[in-house]
Design an enzyme around this catalytic site. Sequence first.
Site, PDB file in Angstrom:
ATOM      1  N   ARG A  50       0.701  -1.247   0.009  1.00 37.42           N
ATOM      2  CA  ARG A  50       0.067   0.057  -0.052  1.00 37.42           C
ATOM      3  C   ARG A  50       0.928   1.335  -0.038  1.00 37.42           C
ATOM      4  O   ARG A  50       0.665   2.311  -0.678  1.00 37.42           O
ATOM      5  CB  ARG A  50      -0.934  -0.161   1.328  1.00 37.42           C
ATOM      6  CG  ARG A  50      -1.460   1.369   1.488  1.00 37.42           C
ATOM      7  CD  ARG A  50      -2.763   1.158   2.539  1.00 37.42           C
ATOM      8  NE  ARG A  50      -2.687   0.419   3.484  1.00 37.42           N
ATOM      9  CZ  ARG A  50      -1.949   0.360   4.447  1.00 37.42           C
ATOM     10  NH1 ARG A  50      -1.036   1.355   4.626  1.00 37.42           N
ATOM     11  NH2 ARG A  50      -1.843  -0.639   5.656  1.00 37.42           N
ATOM     12  N   TYR A 102     -17.232  17.811 -12.963  1.00 37.88           N
ATOM     13  CA  TYR A 102     -17.760  16.725 -13.012  1.00 37.88           C
ATOM     14  C   TYR A 102     -18.475  16.076 -11.792  1.00 37.88           C
ATOM     15  O   TYR A 102     -18.523  16.533 -10.855  1.00 37.88           O
ATOM     16  CB  TYR A 102     -16.404  15.637 -13.112  1.00 37.88           C
ATOM     17  CG  TYR A 102     -16.703  14.122 -13.065  1.00 37.88           C
ATOM     18  CD1 TYR A 102     -17.142  13.565 -14.007  1.00 37.88           C
ATOM     19  CD2 TYR A 102     -16.571  13.465 -11.868  1.00 37.88           C
ATOM     20  CE1 TYR A 102     -17.459  12.155 -14.069  1.00 37.88           C
ATOM     21  CE2 TYR A 102     -16.902  12.130 -11.807  1.00 37.88           C
ATOM     22  CZ  TYR A 102     -17.315  11.337 -13.142  1.00 37.88           C
ATOM     23  OH  TYR A 102     -17.676   9.926 -12.929  1.00 37.88           O
ATOM     24  N   ASP A 174      -8.449  19.813 -12.792  1.00 38.80           N
ATOM     25  CA  ASP A 174      -8.932  18.354 -13.222  1.00 38.80           C
ATOM     26  C   ASP A 174      -8.443  18.274 -14.728  1.00 38.80           C
ATOM     27  O   ASP A 174      -9.163  19.013 -15.565  1.00 38.80           O
ATOM     28  CB  ASP A 174     -10.310  18.264 -13.048  1.00 38.80           C
ATOM     29  CG  ASP A 174     -10.615  16.798 -13.357  1.00 38.80           C
ATOM     30  OD1 ASP A 174     -10.015  16.045 -14.250  1.00 38.80           O
ATOM     31  OD2 ASP A 174     -11.711  16.179 -12.822  1.00 38.80           O
ATOM     32  N   LYS A 199      -9.987   7.237 -18.134  1.00 37.44           N
ATOM     33  CA  LYS A 199     -10.464   7.779 -19.542  1.00 37.44           C
ATOM     34  C   LYS A 199      -9.333   7.934 -20.495  1.00 37.44           C
ATOM     35  O   LYS A 199      -9.147   6.654 -20.995  1.00 37.44           O
ATOM     36  CB  LYS A 199     -11.082   9.408 -19.131  1.00 37.44           C
ATOM     37  CG  LYS A 199     -12.144   9.544 -17.970  1.00 37.44           C
ATOM     38  CD  LYS A 199     -13.010   8.790 -18.166  1.00 37.44           C
ATOM     39  CE  LYS A 199     -13.875   8.714 -16.865  1.00 37.44           C
ATOM     40  NZ  LYS A 199     -14.226  10.094 -16.094  1.00 37.44           N
TER      41      LYS A 199
HETATM   42  C1  LIG Z   1     -14.498  10.220 -14.517  1.00 40.89           C
HETATM   43  C2  LIG Z   1     -14.032  11.677 -14.522  1.00 40.89           C
HETATM   44  C3  LIG Z   1     -13.599  11.796 -12.792  1.00 40.89           C
HETATM   45  C4  LIG Z   1     -13.732  10.340 -11.963  1.00 40.89           C
HETATM   46  O1  LIG Z   1     -13.098   9.463 -12.405  1.00 40.89           O
HETATM   47  P1  LIG Z   1     -13.480   7.984 -12.054  1.00 40.89           P
HETATM   48  O2  LIG Z   1     -12.049   7.275 -12.470  1.00 40.89           O
HETATM   49  O3  LIG Z   1     -14.386   7.510 -12.828  1.00 40.89           O
HETATM   50  O4  LIG Z   1     -13.376   7.822 -10.558  1.00 40.89           O
HETATM   51  C5  LIG Z   1     -13.241  12.916 -12.539  1.00 40.89           C
HETATM   52  N1  LIG Z   1     -13.031  14.216 -13.292  1.00 40.89           N
HETATM   53  C6  LIG Z   1     -13.344  14.032 -14.455  1.00 40.89           C
HETATM   54  C7  LIG Z   1     -13.247  15.097 -15.583  1.00 40.89           C
HETATM   55  C8  LIG Z   1     -13.916  12.806 -15.127  1.00 40.89           C
HETATM   56  O5  LIG Z   1     -14.204  12.737 -16.371  1.00 40.89           O
END
Ligand SMILES: *Cc1c(COP(=O)(O)O)cnc(C)c1O
Length: 407
Positions: A50, A102, A174, A199
Amino acid sequence: MTIARHLATACVRAGGDPEPGTNALVPSVCSATTFAQDLPGRSPTYCYGRTGNPTRARLESALAELEGARFGFAFASGLAAVDALLHTLDSDSHIVASQDLYGGCHRQFTKLWSRYGLRVTFVDATDPALVAAAIEPTTKLLWLETPSNPLLRITPISRLCSIARERGVHSVVDNTFATPILQRPIELGADIVLHSTTKYVSGHCDVLGGALITDDPALAESFKYVQNAVGAVPSPADAALLLRGLRTLHLRVERHCQSAGFIADALSHDPRLPRVVYPGLRSHPGHRVAASQMSAFGGLLTIQLDGGRDAVDRFAKRVRLWTLAESLGGFKSLWCHPATMTHAAVEAEERERIGITEGTIRLSVGLEDARDLTADLLTAIEAASSSCGTTGDHCRANGAVACEVTA
Ligand SMILES: *Cc1c(COP(=O)(O)O)cnc(C)c1O
C-alpha cells in the site's frame, strides 16, 4: 537526471527503463504485498504494497514527467484521487470551484465532505472577477476543470491560478479531458493536477484509475501521507495497464482531436442542430482561451438536438457506430445523455440554468474513421429531427426515409 523531452518521447519512455536484474523491456507486474528488509528501521525503498510498489512507482513517475512535475501519486480511481486531495484539508476549509464540474466531484463536495465542515462556493470560472470575489479567508483550494463536462466551457488557467496564488490559495486543475498531451496546467501556474486515468490515459475502457500530480514538495508529502493512510491505491496490474495506455496516449489523443474537429466542422452548419459545442470552433466562446492554453481542442463535443427526449430516443434507435454509455476517452466512440446520466443528480432547474437540456448529447469521439462516424451521426440526427415518432411501417408508408431502420 531527467532530460527534457518532447511529449511523444516522454509517452514512450517515461517510467520505462529496463528492469534491473532481468533487463525486461516491459516492467513486470510486481504483485508482492511485502518486501524483505535488511535491517530493522532503515526505511527501505519498498516495504509494504500500500505504501509503495515498483510497478505503481513507474506509473507515478511517468505521469509526473508528462505533466512537467516531480511528484505523481496514483489512486484506484479519479474519485479516489479527489477524496485523497480533500483529506489533506482541515475540516473548516472552503473551496472555490468551477460551477460545471464532473458530477462525482460535485457529489463528494456537497454530500460527503460537507458533513465534515467543508464548504464549497461554485462560480462561473470563465469570469476571473467572480473567482476572485468568491475567495474567503478560509479558502484553501481553487478547483478548476477545463474543458468542462459536458458543455466544454474553457477557463483561463494561468489567470485564475495567479489570482489564487496571490491570495495564498492552492489551485488544482482536473486535466482528465485535455490530458497532458493538450494542456499542461503546472506550466500554466497550477499547484496540483488531477486525473481520472480511467479515461484517455487508459484509453481502452478496461481499467479505473486516478492521479494527483504536483511539483510542490510539501503538497507531495501530504499526498503521499494520505495515499498510504487511506489506502485507495491501484493494483499493480492496473498500474501496468495504465502504463501501457500511456505509451500510445499521444497518438490516440492526436487522432481523437483530428476526428472531433472534422465532425464538429461537419455538424456546425447543420440547421437541424440548434447547438454544436466544440472548443475548436470559432463560434465557441472559449475558443481563444482554449487556443492559448491547449495545443489542440480535445476529443469531446456536445450537440443539442431539437425536440427534447423524443428526439434523443429517435437518435438512440438509429445510431450505429456510437454506443450509449458512461465514460469517455476510449478507443470506441461513445455518446451520453447528460440529463439522465452524468448530470441526473443535478436538479432539472439547475441543469437548464447551466445549459444542459433534454436534447443535450455529449460525444466522445473514438478512433474509428471520422467519415464513418460523421455519416452515422448525420443519419441519426436526421431520424431525430423527423417528427415522426411511430413505427417504421407507418413511416415508410409516409415516405419518411429516416425511420426505416427503426422498424
Ligand atoms: C471520470 C471523471 C472523474 C472521476 O474519475 P473515476 O475514475 O470515474 O473515479 C473525475 N473528473 C473527470 C473530469 C472525469 O471525467
